[in-house]
Design a protein around this motif. Structure first.
Motif, PDB file in Angstrom:
ATOM      1  N   THR A 110      32.219 -12.398 -28.917  1.00 17.35           N
ATOM      2  CA  THR A 110      33.616 -12.303 -29.347  1.00 17.35           C
ATOM      3  C   THR A 110      34.022 -13.461 -30.247  1.00 17.35           C
ATOM      4  O   THR A 110      33.464 -14.561 -30.187  1.00 17.35           O
ATOM      5  CB  THR A 110      34.575 -12.284 -28.132  1.00 17.35           C
ATOM      6  N   VAL A 156      37.328  -0.901 -25.827  1.00  7.95           N
ATOM      7  CA  VAL A 156      36.271  -1.665 -26.492  1.00  7.95           C
ATOM      8  C   VAL A 156      34.896  -1.148 -26.065  1.00  7.95           C
ATOM      9  O   VAL A 156      33.959  -1.105 -26.863  1.00  7.95           O
ATOM     10  CB  VAL A 156      36.414  -3.166 -26.189  1.00  7.95           C
ATOM     11  N   ALA A 157      34.794  -0.706 -24.830  1.00  9.99           N
ATOM     12  CA  ALA A 157      33.517  -0.157 -24.347  1.00  9.99           C
ATOM     13  C   ALA A 157      33.117   1.081 -25.148  1.00  9.99           C
ATOM     14  O   ALA A 157      31.919   1.327 -25.367  1.00  9.99           O
ATOM     15  CB  ALA A 157      33.617   0.176 -22.864  1.00  9.99           C
ATOM     16  N   TRP A 214      33.698   1.557 -28.344  1.00  9.63           N
ATOM     17  CA  TRP A 214      33.126   1.049 -29.593  1.00  9.63           C
ATOM     18  C   TRP A 214      31.724   0.478 -29.343  1.00  9.63           C
ATOM     19  O   TRP A 214      30.824   0.655 -30.162  1.00  9.63           O
ATOM     20  CB  TRP A 214      34.047  -0.016 -30.192  1.00  9.63           C
ATOM     21  N   ARG A 215      31.553  -0.206 -28.215  1.00  4.08           N
ATOM     22  CA  ARG A 215      30.227  -0.721 -27.872  1.00  4.08           C
ATOM     23  C   ARG A 215      29.216   0.415 -27.779  1.00  4.08           C
ATOM     24  O   ARG A 215      28.073   0.295 -28.248  1.00  4.08           O
ATOM     25  CB  ARG A 215      30.296  -1.475 -26.545  1.00  4.08           C
ATOM     26  N   ASP A 216      29.619   1.514 -27.157  1.00  2.90           N
ATOM     27  CA  ASP A 216      28.714   2.642 -26.992  1.00  2.90           C
ATOM     28  C   ASP A 216      28.319   3.266 -28.326  1.00  2.90           C
ATOM     29  O   ASP A 216      27.330   4.006 -28.393  1.00  2.90           O
ATOM     30  CB  ASP A 216      29.363   3.701 -26.090  1.00  2.90           C
ATOM     31  N   MET A 255      28.828  -1.176 -31.741  1.00  2.00           N
ATOM     32  CA  MET A 255      29.472  -2.464 -31.987  1.00  2.00           C
ATOM     33  C   MET A 255      28.993  -3.518 -30.993  1.00  2.00           C
ATOM     34  O   MET A 255      28.890  -3.251 -29.805  1.00  2.00           O
ATOM     35  CB  MET A 255      30.996  -2.297 -31.907  1.00  2.00           C
ATOM     36  N   ARG A 256      28.707  -4.743 -31.515  1.00  2.00           N
ATOM     37  CA  ARG A 256      28.202  -5.804 -30.645  1.00  2.00           C
ATOM     38  C   ARG A 256      28.972  -7.123 -30.778  1.00  2.00           C
ATOM     39  O   ARG A 256      28.697  -8.065 -30.047  1.00  2.00           O
ATOM     40  CB  ARG A 256      26.719  -6.069 -30.940  1.00  2.00           C
ATOM     41  N   TYR A 257      29.915  -7.197 -31.721  1.00  2.00           N
ATOM     42  CA  TYR A 257      30.653  -8.448 -31.915  1.00  2.00           C
ATOM     43  C   TYR A 257      32.113  -8.076 -32.216  1.00  2.00           C
ATOM     44  O   TYR A 257      32.403  -7.485 -33.244  1.00  2.00           O
ATOM     45  CB  TYR A 257      30.054  -9.237 -33.081  1.00  2.00           C
ATOM     46  N   PHE A 258      33.013  -8.432 -31.318  1.00  3.41           N
ATOM     47  CA  PHE A 258      34.413  -8.018 -31.419  1.00  3.41           C
ATOM     48  C   PHE A 258      35.295  -9.201 -31.796  1.00  3.41           C
ATOM     49  O   PHE A 258      35.309 -10.225 -31.100  1.00  3.41           O
ATOM     50  CB  PHE A 258      34.869  -7.424 -30.088  1.00  3.41           C
ATOM     51  N   LEU A 287      30.941  -6.868 -20.981  1.00  2.00           N
ATOM     52  CA  LEU A 287      30.528  -5.477 -21.226  1.00  2.00           C
ATOM     53  C   LEU A 287      29.039  -5.405 -21.576  1.00  2.00           C
ATOM     54  O   LEU A 287      28.510  -6.282 -22.255  1.00  2.00           O
ATOM     55  CB  LEU A 287      31.364  -4.891 -22.373  1.00  2.00           C
ATOM     56  N   ILE A 302      28.830  -8.168 -25.148  1.00  2.00           N
ATOM     57  CA  ILE A 302      29.605  -8.258 -26.370  1.00  2.00           C
ATOM     58  C   ILE A 302      29.910  -9.717 -26.683  1.00  2.00           C
ATOM     59  O   ILE A 302      30.393 -10.469 -25.840  1.00  2.00           O
ATOM     60  CB  ILE A 302      30.937  -7.476 -26.241  1.00  2.00           C
TER      61      ILE A 302
END
Length: 379
Positions: free
Chosen positions: A4, A336-337, A339-341, A344-347, A379, A2
Motif C-alpha cells: 500500500t 479491494v479484495a 480488485w486483488r482477485d 491488483m497487488r499495490y493499492f 489481504l 497487498i
C-alpha cells in the motif's frame, strides 16, 4: 499480500506550509504504507468556486483549492525527513505534457540519490488544465507522452555518453545525462495509462502500471492483460511490472455517513471530471458535452458556483460509486479484495473522505481509513 501507499494532496495550508505533508507522513506510518505520493498539478480538479466552508469544511485549513506545491520539491523536502520511516516517494503522476523529459529524468534521479534509492517516477500524459492555460500545446498528448517516456529511458541508459536521438517532440543532439544510478538502481517508472497506446507503452517501458480511471475490477483485469501482452511483445518479463491502482476512497463509520458525503456538493463536483462515457453508462448526459473526455480535458477554474451547482444536480450516486472505493472499513476491504482477485497487488488510495461540509467529521474520517488500510495489507 497487498502493498500500500498513500497520496498526499500537496497543497498549501493556512497555518503551516507543511501541515498536510506532516499529517500524510504520520498517516502513512499509522497504516503501514510503503510509499507516499504527491500530485503534479498547477490546478486541482475541484473548482475553487465551491471550495468554501459551506461545501468543504477542510477549506478552513486549506482555503485555496489550486495552491498546489511543486511535487519534486515537496518530495525532496520529505526525503530529508524520511530517514526513520524509509517511505518510497513518488509523483502521482509527473506531467509529460509540460515537463521536458530530460528535466524529469534529472529530477527523478536526483531524488533517488537523496532518498537513498527510494524514488518512484510516476508519469502520465497530464491534464489539459495544467497545460493549455500555460501555453503548452495539448493537441497530441499521448504521442508526446510516448516520446517523453522513450527519452527518459534513453538518457538513463546512456552511461553519460552524448545521446543523439531523432524525435518529433524531444530530439537530442549530443545530449549528456551523467547522473549515475544509485548503487546500480534507477527509479522505477510507473505509468498512469488507460487507452490502448498508453497501455502498450506501459508494457514496453514501465516497471509499474498505475491507473487512476478504471471503472471496475473486470476492466482492470482486461487492461492488465494488454499491458502484459505488450511487455511480452517487447521481450520483457510481464511479471516484473507491478500491477498497482490509484483510486479515490471514501471511508466512514457507517453507510449513512458515506451517503451523506456523496450527497454533498464537493463529491458531486468531482464527478464532473469523469468522461461523458462514464456518465452515459449511468443513463445521464454529461453537462460538459457528449464528447467530454474527463479529467484530461477538465478546466475547473472556468466554472463559477452557480454553474457547478446546476451541473451537480444531475449527478447520480451510482456514478460516484463507480471507479471509486466507498463504504465502511469492512466494506472497503471487501471491495479491494475484488480488485486483488483481478490482479491488483499495490493499492494507493486518494482519500477524499474529508470533502464534506463538516470539518470535524472530515478530520475524524482518518480513523476508519486507518482501520481499513491496515486490514487491506493482510489481504
Amino acid at each position: 499480500m497487498i502493498r500500500t501507499g498513500l497520496v498526499d494532496f500537496g497543497m498549501h495550508t493556512r497555518f503551516s506550509p507543511d501541515l498536510l505533508m506532516r499529517n500524510s507522513r504520520t498517516l502513512a506510518a499509522l497504516i503501514g504504507a510503503e510509499s507516499l505520493w504527491t500530485p503534479d498539478h498547477l490546478i486541482n480538479v475541484i473548482p475553487q468556486s465551491i471550495f468554501v466552508p459551506r461545501y468543504v469544511g477542510v477549506s478552513r485549513i486549506a482555503p485555496r483549492a489550486h495552491a498546489c506545491y511543486e511535487p519534486w520539491t515537496e518530495l525532496g523536502y520529505l526525503a530529508a525527513r524520511n530517514r526513520l520511516s524509509r517511505l518510497l516517494l513518488g509523483v502521482s503522476v509527473t506531467d509529460a505534457g509540460r515537463r521536458h523529459p530530460a528535466v524529469t529524468a534529472q529530477a527523478a534521479m536526483t531524488l533517488h540519490h537523496l532518498s537513498r534509492g527510494r524514488a518512484i517516477l510516476g508519469i502520465g500524459v497530464g491534464e489539459r488544465e495544467n497545460n493549455e492555460p500555460y501555453g503548452v500545446d495539448w493537441s497530441r498528448p499521448v504521442a508526446r507522452f510516448v516520446d517523453a517516456l522513450a527519452t527518459v529511458r534513453a538518457l538513463w541508459n546512456s552511461g553519460g555518453a552524448p545521446v543523439n536521438r531523432e524525435s518529433e517532440f524531444f530530439p537530442l543532439r549530443d545530449a549528456v545525462f551523467d547522473l549515475p544510478p544509485y548503487k546500480g538502481t534507477r527509479p522505477p517508472i510507473w505509468v498512469a495509462s488507460h487507452g490502448p497506446r498508453m497501455l502498450r507503452a506501459t508494457g514496453r517501458y514501465a516497471d509499474g502500471w498505475y491507473p487512476a480511471f478504471i471503472r471496475d475490477p473486470v476492466e482492470y483485469e482486461r487492461k492488465l492483460e494488454l499491458v502484459r501482452a505488450a511487455a511480452s511483445d517487447a521481450g520483457r518479463d510481464p511479471s516484473t511490472i507491478v500491477p498497482a491502482l490509484n483510486l479515490p476512497i471514501v471511508v466512514a463509520r457507517s453507510e449513512d455517513a458515506v451517503d451523506e458525503i456523496l450527497d454533498g456538493v464537493a463529491a458531486k463536483a468531482m464527478a464532473l471530471a469523469l468522461p461523458a462515457t462514464d456518465w452515459s453508462a449511468h443513463g445521464v448526459r454529461h453537462p460538459l458535452g457528449d464528447d467530454f473526455a474527463g479529467a484530461q480535458d477538465f478546466l475547473p477554474q472556468t466554472l463559477d458556483e452557480a454553474t457547478v451547482l446546476r451541473h451537480v444536480e444531475t449527478v447520480p450516486t451510482s456514478l460516484l460509486r463507480s471507479g471509486a472505493i466507498m463504504g465502511t472499513p469492512e466494506s472497503v476491504v471487501d471491495q479491494v479484495a475484488e480488485w486483488r482477485d483481478r490482479g491488483m497487488r499495490y493499492f494507493v488510495p486518494l482519500d477524499v473522505s474529508s470533502l464534506q461540509p463538516s470539518l470535524r467529521r472530515g478530520l475524524a474520517s482518518t480513523k476508519p481509513l486507518v482501520k481499513a488500510m491496515r486490514a487491506i495489507k493482510r489481504l
